[in-house]
Design an enzyme around this catalytic site. Sequence first.
Site, PDB file in Angstrom:
ATOM      1  N   GLU A 127       0.856  -1.181   0.000  1.00 38.77           N
ATOM      2  CA  GLU A 127       0.000   0.000   0.000  1.00 38.77           C
ATOM      3  C   GLU A 127       0.898   1.239   0.000  1.00 38.77           C
ATOM      4  O   GLU A 127       1.854   1.266   0.774  1.00 38.77           O
ATOM      5  CB  GLU A 127      -0.910   0.033   1.234  1.00 38.77           C
ATOM      6  N   GLY A 267       2.669   2.460  10.955  1.00 37.07           N
ATOM      7  CA  GLY A 267       2.422   1.690  12.176  1.00 37.07           C
ATOM      8  C   GLY A 267       2.268   0.206  11.896  1.00 37.07           C
ATOM      9  O   GLY A 267       2.906  -0.623  12.537  1.00 37.07           O
ATOM     10  N   ALA A 268       1.425  -0.118  10.928  1.00 41.43           N
ATOM     11  CA  ALA A 268       1.171  -1.511  10.608  1.00 41.43           C
ATOM     12  C   ALA A 268       0.377  -1.582   9.317  1.00 41.43           C
ATOM     13  O   ALA A 268      -0.113  -0.565   8.828  1.00 41.43           O
ATOM     14  CB  ALA A 268       0.385  -2.193  11.723  1.00 41.43           C
ATOM     15  N   MET A 269       0.243  -2.800   8.784  1.00 41.70           N
ATOM     16  CA  MET A 269      -0.419  -2.960   7.486  1.00 41.70           C
ATOM     17  C   MET A 269      -1.304  -4.198   7.480  1.00 41.70           C
ATOM     18  O   MET A 269      -0.890  -5.273   7.873  1.00 41.70           O
ATOM     19  CB  MET A 269       0.657  -3.038   6.396  1.00 41.70           C
ATOM     20  N   GLU A 270      -2.514  -3.992   6.962  1.00 45.82           N
ATOM     21  CA  GLU A 270      -3.580  -4.990   7.082  1.00 45.82           C
ATOM     22  C   GLU A 270      -3.600  -6.044   5.981  1.00 45.82           C
ATOM     23  O   GLU A 270      -4.667  -6.616   5.705  1.00 45.82           O
ATOM     24  CB  GLU A 270      -4.919  -4.254   7.087  1.00 45.82           C
ATOM     25  N   ASN A 271      -2.468  -6.370   5.347  1.00 53.52           N
ATOM     26  CA  ASN A 271      -2.453  -7.385   4.295  1.00 53.52           C
ATOM     27  C   ASN A 271      -3.309  -8.590   4.676  1.00 53.52           C
ATOM     28  O   ASN A 271      -3.265  -9.056   5.804  1.00 53.52           O
ATOM     29  CB  ASN A 271      -1.018  -7.874   4.067  1.00 53.52           C
ATOM     30  N   HIS A 303      -7.091  -2.203  15.073  1.00 50.35           N
ATOM     31  CA  HIS A 303      -7.263  -1.480  13.802  1.00 50.35           C
ATOM     32  C   HIS A 303      -6.991  -2.401  12.607  1.00 50.35           C
ATOM     33  O   HIS A 303      -7.815  -2.504  11.693  1.00 50.35           O
ATOM     34  CB  HIS A 303      -6.320  -0.270  13.792  1.00 50.35           C
ATOM     35  N   GLU A 304      -5.864  -3.065  12.620  1.00 52.62           N
ATOM     36  CA  GLU A 304      -5.514  -3.909  11.461  1.00 52.62           C
ATOM     37  C   GLU A 304      -6.490  -5.074  11.349  1.00 52.62           C
ATOM     38  O   GLU A 304      -6.894  -5.459  10.251  1.00 52.62           O
ATOM     39  CB  GLU A 304      -4.078  -4.404  11.550  1.00 52.62           C
ATOM     40  N   GLU A 326     -10.013   3.964   6.010  1.00 55.90           N
ATOM     41  CA  GLU A 326      -9.250   4.414   7.176  1.00 55.90           C
ATOM     42  C   GLU A 326     -10.111   5.151   8.197  1.00 55.90           C
ATOM     43  O   GLU A 326     -10.008   4.905   9.394  1.00 55.90           O
ATOM     44  CB  GLU A 326      -8.057   5.272   6.736  1.00 55.90           C
TER      45      GLU A 326
HETATM   46  N1  PHE Z   1      -3.190   0.869   5.846  1.00 58.42           N
HETATM   47  C1  PHE Z   1      -2.339   1.002   7.005  1.00 58.42           C
HETATM   48  C2  PHE Z   1      -3.273   1.236   8.178  1.00 58.42           C
HETATM   49  O1  PHE Z   1      -3.714   2.269   8.488  1.00 58.42           O
HETATM   50  C3  PHE Z   1      -1.392   2.122   6.955  1.00 58.42           C
HETATM   51  C4  PHE Z   1      -0.336   2.023   5.928  1.00 58.42           C
HETATM   52  C5  PHE Z   1      -0.418   2.764   4.780  1.00 58.42           C
HETATM   53  C6  PHE Z   1       0.758   1.217   6.121  1.00 58.42           C
HETATM   54  C7  PHE Z   1       0.555   2.714   3.818  1.00 58.42           C
HETATM   55  C8  PHE Z   1       1.747   1.167   5.196  1.00 58.42           C
HETATM   56  C9  PHE Z   1       1.648   1.914   4.037  1.00 58.42           C
HETATM   57  O2  PHE Z   1      -3.685   0.388   8.825  1.00 58.42           O
HETATM   58 ZN    ZN Z   2      -5.812   1.616   8.578  1.00 66.18          ZN
END
Ligand code: PHE
Ligand code: ZN
Length: 882
Positions: A127, A267-271, A303-304, A326
Amino acid sequence: MMDGRTPRAVRLEDYRPALFLIDRVDLYVALYETHAEIQSRLEMRRNPDAPPSERLVLDGEGLEPVRFALDGRPLQAGDWRIESGDLIIDRVPEAFTLETVCRIRPQENTALEGLYRSGDMFCTQCEAEGFRRITWYLDRPDVLARFRVTVEAEQARYPILLSNGNRVEQGIRPGGRHYAVWEDPYPKPCYLFALVAGDLVCRRDRFVTRSGRAVDLEIYVEAHNAERTGFALESLKHAMRWDEERFGLEYDLDTYMIVAVDAFNMGAMENKGLNLFNSHYVLADAQTATDGDYANIESVVGHEYFHNWTGNRVTLRDWFQLSLKEGLTVFRDQEFTADRTSASVKRIQDVRLLRAQQFAEDAGPMAHPVRPRSYLEINNFYTLTVYEKGAELVRMVQTLVGREGFRKGLRLYIKRHDGKAATVEDFIAAMADANGIDLGPFMRWYDQAGTPEVRVEDDWDPASGTYRLHLSQRCPPTPGQPHKDPLVIPVVVGLLGPDGAELPMQGPAVRAAGATEATLVLDRETQTFVFEGLAQRPIPSLLRRFSAPVKLEYDYDEAALAHLLAHDTDGFNRWDAGQRLALRALLEGVRAVQQGGRPQVADALVQALGHVLAEAAADPAWTAEALQLPSELYLSEWVHPVDPAAIHTAREAVLGALARAHREALVGLYESMATPGPYRYEPSLAGRRRLRAVVLAWLVRAEPEYVARAEALYHGTDNMTDRMAALGAVQAVPGAARERLFAAFEARFRDQPLVLDKWFGLHATIPEPGTAERVRRLMDHPAFDLRNPNRVRALLGGYAHHNPVGFHREDGAGYRLVADAILQLDALNPQMAARLARAFLRWREYREPLRGHMRDSLERLAGAQLSKDTYEIVSRSLQAQG
Ligand code: PHE
Ligand code: ZN
């Protein structure tokens, strides 16, 4: 300048459906010490909803082509070409299979987008547009495909090979290599793709969904962090249960994986099924994490996890809709935290952030609507406006339709759009349809930037017992939006009697007669709301729980504020009344300092504080919030032109005077708020520790002896929360004690970079001009690394964004330091550089000579070769009208 070219803006109005669709993706990723080879096989066809086209354009960035085949036949030179990284094939049939092979160099990827290395592992971040740095693709969120991924690497170095979904096969290859095959049954956009290879240990648990399905939970970290993942795992289970209970949403795969990564931009990523987390938001134990860190971990894990439905199962049509996932998911995590801790304290903390930082964004040259209409670089729009203001819009919808109505609306939204890409309109339409109301006019909130101002006046007719509230709204112009239309603003109000009791309401303004709270919906420029049958003139409690992200103006006198602070049943408004009292005192203090005098503290404030302290034991966490004076950052919104030194001097003087006036009560609280027994994180204990920390910070300003008490606390405690409380207290007190404690901390945590970030941050935010030299020195510290975003955020971010006195140094040395760092950083990690450059955004609002020095630094940046990211921030800063 960006190597001579001005980058082209991407516009919402230019959105067109993709010309082709991708049904299946088969990736084979082979990882080596010098490079990676990516083989991709895409099953594609023309999009029936788009004009027919023979020309295929796939997004790519920095990929080295190896070979291509179309429907199994190798393509010859001339059949394909590469333009600005994109792969172009002029003639493709209606449906076809495209195979591509490319090489990339994760080892040299310092931007941390695409496939890169963090320490000894390989990981990805896709992302928003990172996937195009891995292979050629339709890198846009409205193209959803089923992924099958094979990861191959050396077995000894990378025993763990992960990707999204379920592992369906694994095996050995010659030469000490092995592989794993992963299949994700859910079609997804490529920004949710993830891959990890490394030597990681796994902590496992199991969650049984309410329909009885067992889910394996797995958290992967490097071996030395194995003992610090328990809390994140507990948080995950709480989040899973909460989403079932509140929204009826269950997890949908057999495995949920979280991997901790040291070098991570966000912070983190929701893959899908494989979240990647900045280690900062996973690892915790009493020795290294504070109560605040624990709370953050719970909220980011939540959140994730919540993204699995709001973001992943229902995804975005285009990046302008970013707040659709978001804003909604932040709202969901806020509600989760409110339920797990204290709703009013959580609300206070969120509003404090919004007012100090999102309002500032909305008032500066980067102001943009929650749904922006154009951008140069999408990475620059992961903002407080999209996230935090976006969450406020979702919260207003809930206020308008009620909690149950909101739940119904969310379920309808998911039912309609599951497995598809949606827009903000789709979300609002589902909310409206589920509740049988028209939310059309509400959409303006998504398209208009700027913080609206709501002005309230009232009158009272004793003869008839009628009380009227006259509400009016206006919204200041923002870049590109000179004129604003009225918004739909829910204003939740209560009325208090002179004895402090809540008054039952009746009259045209009230839906249910006898209620003690009403939601006034202001949807025109001015409106009057009438309450009847009152025996005495009430004191209004306005905008309870901060029911809309606006600036509310009402001429409260000090007695009314003290009354609200003492009696309001709404914890948020009680806090806000105290903040309003303090704000007045502080602004008067600033004026006094600017005129060469000394701030005097009004009796009303001293007394009000006395009441708060007297009742501290009833709710320590709330009291800790109430004792925090408006921050220097927030105060700078109220002083024109901004004068950081005067703000700091005035705030310190008021703080000192209040602390001296209430010395005894504070000393008493410091003793009584001690938490017995060994450390454990628990919200009510955290509230006591927080209160004690705030009290200590007050006491060191009134009572030199408390500097020694802070040192004693530091050495006597078993946990990081108290250690940070001690360090935070002495931070603003120059002298040997401070330096001793800082040195002790460094000696103890030298080998733990994540912990040392706290120490970098403490140095960076020492409110003294000399901090510039400290920061420059610390950039040479062995643990500092411009390639690690956490280090950059702690030291440079702390300095530029959270140290007004240090950064806005009279001679401009602070600006030069940060501009130098931006230039160095921009060559490595544009996203991080652009974030740092935001420190200059509001240069026009500062007094001379600060303003001139800031402009000089901006012009120096503008004259350099910049990334698109940093160029967008710098050029917007300089363009803006002032
Ligand atoms: N989508 C992630 C979040 O808010 C944030 C994010 C965006 C992480 C772009 C990495 C790169 O949970
Ligand atoms: Zn998010």
